[in-house]
Design an enzyme around this catalytic site. Structure first.
Site, PDB file in Angstrom:
ATOM      1  N   ARG A   3       0.872  -1.185   0.000  1.00 21.99           N
ATOM      2  CA  ARG A   3       0.000   0.000   0.000  1.00 21.99           C
ATOM      3  C   ARG A   3       0.905   1.230   0.000  1.00 21.99           C
ATOM      4  NH1 ARG A   3       2.416   1.936   3.689  1.00 21.99           N
ATOM      5  NH2 ARG A   3       0.854   3.549   3.760  1.00 21.99           N
ATOM      6  N   GLY A   4       0.278   2.396  -0.154  1.00 20.59           N
ATOM      7  CA  GLY A   4       1.061   3.612  -0.333  1.00 20.59           C
ATOM      8  C   GLY A   4       1.187   3.864  -1.834  1.00 20.59           C
ATOM      9  N   ALA A   5       0.888   5.108  -2.247  1.00 16.86           N
ATOM     10  CA  ALA A   5       0.730   5.384  -3.682  1.00 16.86           C
ATOM     11  C   ALA A   5       1.935   4.962  -4.547  1.00 16.86           C
ATOM     12  CB  ALA A   5       0.396   6.859  -3.874  1.00 16.86           C
TER      13      ALA A   5
ATOM     14  N   ARG B 220      -7.377  -0.659  -6.837  1.00 14.58           N
ATOM     15  CA  ARG B 220      -7.682   0.422  -5.881  1.00 14.58           C
ATOM     16  C   ARG B 220      -7.885   1.705  -6.695  1.00 14.58           C
ATOM     17  NH1 ARG B 220      -4.271   1.112  -0.504  1.00 14.58           N
ATOM     18  NH2 ARG B 220      -6.216   2.028   0.235  1.00 14.58           N
TER      19      ARG B 220
ATOM     20  N   GLN C 299      -1.908   2.374   9.920  1.00 19.08           N
ATOM     21  CA  GLN C 299      -0.613   2.482   9.231  1.00 19.08           C
ATOM     22  C   GLN C 299       0.405   3.265  10.070  1.00 19.08           C
ATOM     23  OE1 GLN C 299      -3.577   3.049   7.826  1.00 19.08           O
ATOM     24  NE2 GLN C 299      -3.608   2.566   5.647  1.00 19.08           N
TER      25      GLN C 299
ATOM     26  N   ASP D  62      -1.949  10.604  -2.182  1.00 22.05           N
ATOM     27  CA  ASP D  62      -2.337   9.592  -3.177  1.00 22.05           C
ATOM     28  C   ASP D  62      -2.676  10.202  -4.518  1.00 22.05           C
ATOM     29  OD1 ASP D  62      -2.959   8.345  -0.413  1.00 22.05           O
ATOM     30  OD2 ASP D  62      -2.761   6.696  -1.852  1.00 22.05           O
TER      31      ASP D  62
ATOM     32  N   ASN E 228      -5.348  12.366   0.570  1.00 20.91           N
ATOM     33  CA  ASN E 228      -4.454  11.504   1.358  1.00 20.91           C
ATOM     34  C   ASN E 228      -5.316  10.736   2.353  1.00 20.91           C
ATOM     35  OD1 ASN E 228      -1.775  10.559   1.982  1.00 20.91           O
ATOM     36  ND2 ASN E 228      -1.896  11.695   3.897  1.00 20.91           N
ATOM     37  N   LYS E 229      -4.659   9.892   3.129  1.00 25.48           N
ATOM     38  CA  LYS E 229      -5.350   9.017   4.084  1.00 25.48           C
ATOM     39  C   LYS E 229      -6.397   9.771   4.896  1.00 25.48           C
ATOM     40  CE  LYS E 229      -5.101   5.561   4.418  1.00 25.48           C
ATOM     41  NZ  LYS E 229      -6.144   4.740   3.714  1.00 25.48           N
TER      42      LYS E 229
END
Ligand code: MRU
Length: 346
Positions: free
Chosen positions: A46-48, A89, A196, A237, A247-248
């Site tokens: 995960r993570g862009a 995603r 996270q 992201d 973002n998150k």
């Protein structure tokens, strides 16, 4: 410690299983586009930027898997593999950026046999991975210059080595500041619901001996009001053409609080995360994830059975709350459409 989020071993992709960190450190192996898509969807990776790298390897794996097929079957099935990866995603634009880059490489090989195409696609995936580390290093040094010695820097989610091919975007800024001899300490938001911050950011910083303090998401306002936060640095992201930042989930809340308390709010953002095809953040697709992520964690479910749930995984921070975008080409203060367009033309 050199964290290799993704690595090529033999003829397989291996990815650290981020769902089980920090309890266990294990790699899982992948040999097709569908497997990699599942790894992205279930958040093994995960993570862009890491999602972009994984997707590029997913295309290469699929091409290698299909390389004994006829050119027509190869073309048809590889397109299916790319479509499966694209559906894994929706929010991180790096996924689509990487798939497009792989497609362009393929398109440039008109008439080549499947085996040659597959080898070239693998080479491109390796290049995307090493380029990501170089870009993070460049962002890191631009961002480190913004932090004073002794800065206490709050971050949300994990935008570290684990979210990239290595070094990290937001945490890359902290790493570069430490490398430059600055004493910085990190305040890590826990980052509900997938944790996270507690699981990944805290783990990465502990491995590196960078001082880190973990807080729950609802504590950041208190710490800011007490003068205990000097800057906020987060990853992203997708950034729209006007500088709005996805973002998150929870990042917007942090940005509002930072503005209230006069604390600079920086976003570490490789150019591959800027989506110039959309004018503003309202057009960014926001992923809604499973309700079980909110009702509990792993086997422990604590919410009242029957309650209805929302689980948007990202939010959008308007550009007006962003002090600066830290890119590999330098820092854009008070980002807007004109400054972003100029960044791409320079
Ligand atoms: O749902 P995740 O863990 O993939 O979300 C990750 C983030 O929101 C990160 O901050 C973002 O991708 C930047 S990573 C360098």
């Amino acid at each position: 410690m050199n964290i290799e989020t993704l690595r090529w071993r033999g003829d397989m992709l291996e990815m650290i299983d981020q769902r089980i960190l920090p309890a266990r450190f294990e790699y899982l192996s992948y040999s097709s586009a569908a497997e990699v898509a599942e790894g992205i969807h279930s958040m093994v990776v995960r993570g862009a930027p890491a999602i972009g790298c994984a997707a590029a390897y997913g295309v290469a794996l699929e091409a290698l898997r299909l390389n004994a097929e006829s050119p027509a079957a190869f073309r048809e099935e590889l397109n299916v593999g790319i479509a499966v990866l694209a559906a894994s995603r929706p929010t991180a634009v790096n996924l689509f950026w990487a798939l497009e880059r792989m497609r362009r490489v393929w398109a440039g090989m008109e008439g080549a046999v499947p085996k040659a195409i597959a080898e070239r696609l693998l080479q491109e995936a390796h290049e995307i991975k090493s380029e990501d580390i170089r870009i993070n290093r460049a962002m890191g040094s631009h961002g480190a210059a913004l932090l004073k010695d002794g800065a206490r820097v709050l971050t949300h989610c994990n935008a570290g080595a684990l979210a990239t091919a290595g070094w990290g975007t937001a945490l890359g800024v902290m790493r570069s500041a430490v490398e430059a001899g600055k004493k910085v300490s990190v305040i890590a938001d826990e980052t509900r619901p997938f944790l996270q911050g507690a699981r990944l950011t805290a783990w990465e910083m502990v491995q590196e001996n960078i001082p880190v303090t973990l807080i729950t998401d609802n504590m950041s306002g208190y710490l800011m009001s007490k003068g205990e936060v000097d800057a906020v640095v987060v990853g992203t992201d997708r950034v729209a053409a006007n500088g709005d930042v996805a973002n998150k989930i929870g990042t917007y809340m942090v940005a509002v609080l930072a503005r209230r308390h006069g604390i600079p709010f920086y976003v570490a953002c490789p150019l591959s995360t800027i989506d110039r095809s959309i004018e503003s953040g309202s057009q960014i697709p926001i992923e809604e994830r499973a309700s079980e992520e909110v009702t509990g964690f792993r086997d422990c479910q604590w919410a009242a059975p029957g309650v209805s749930i929302r689980n948007p995984a990202f939010d959008v921070t308007p550009a007006e709350l962003v002090t600066g975008l830290i890119t590999e080409k330098g820092v854009i203060l008070s980002p807007n459409s004109e400054k972003i367009a100029e960044l791409f033309s320079s």
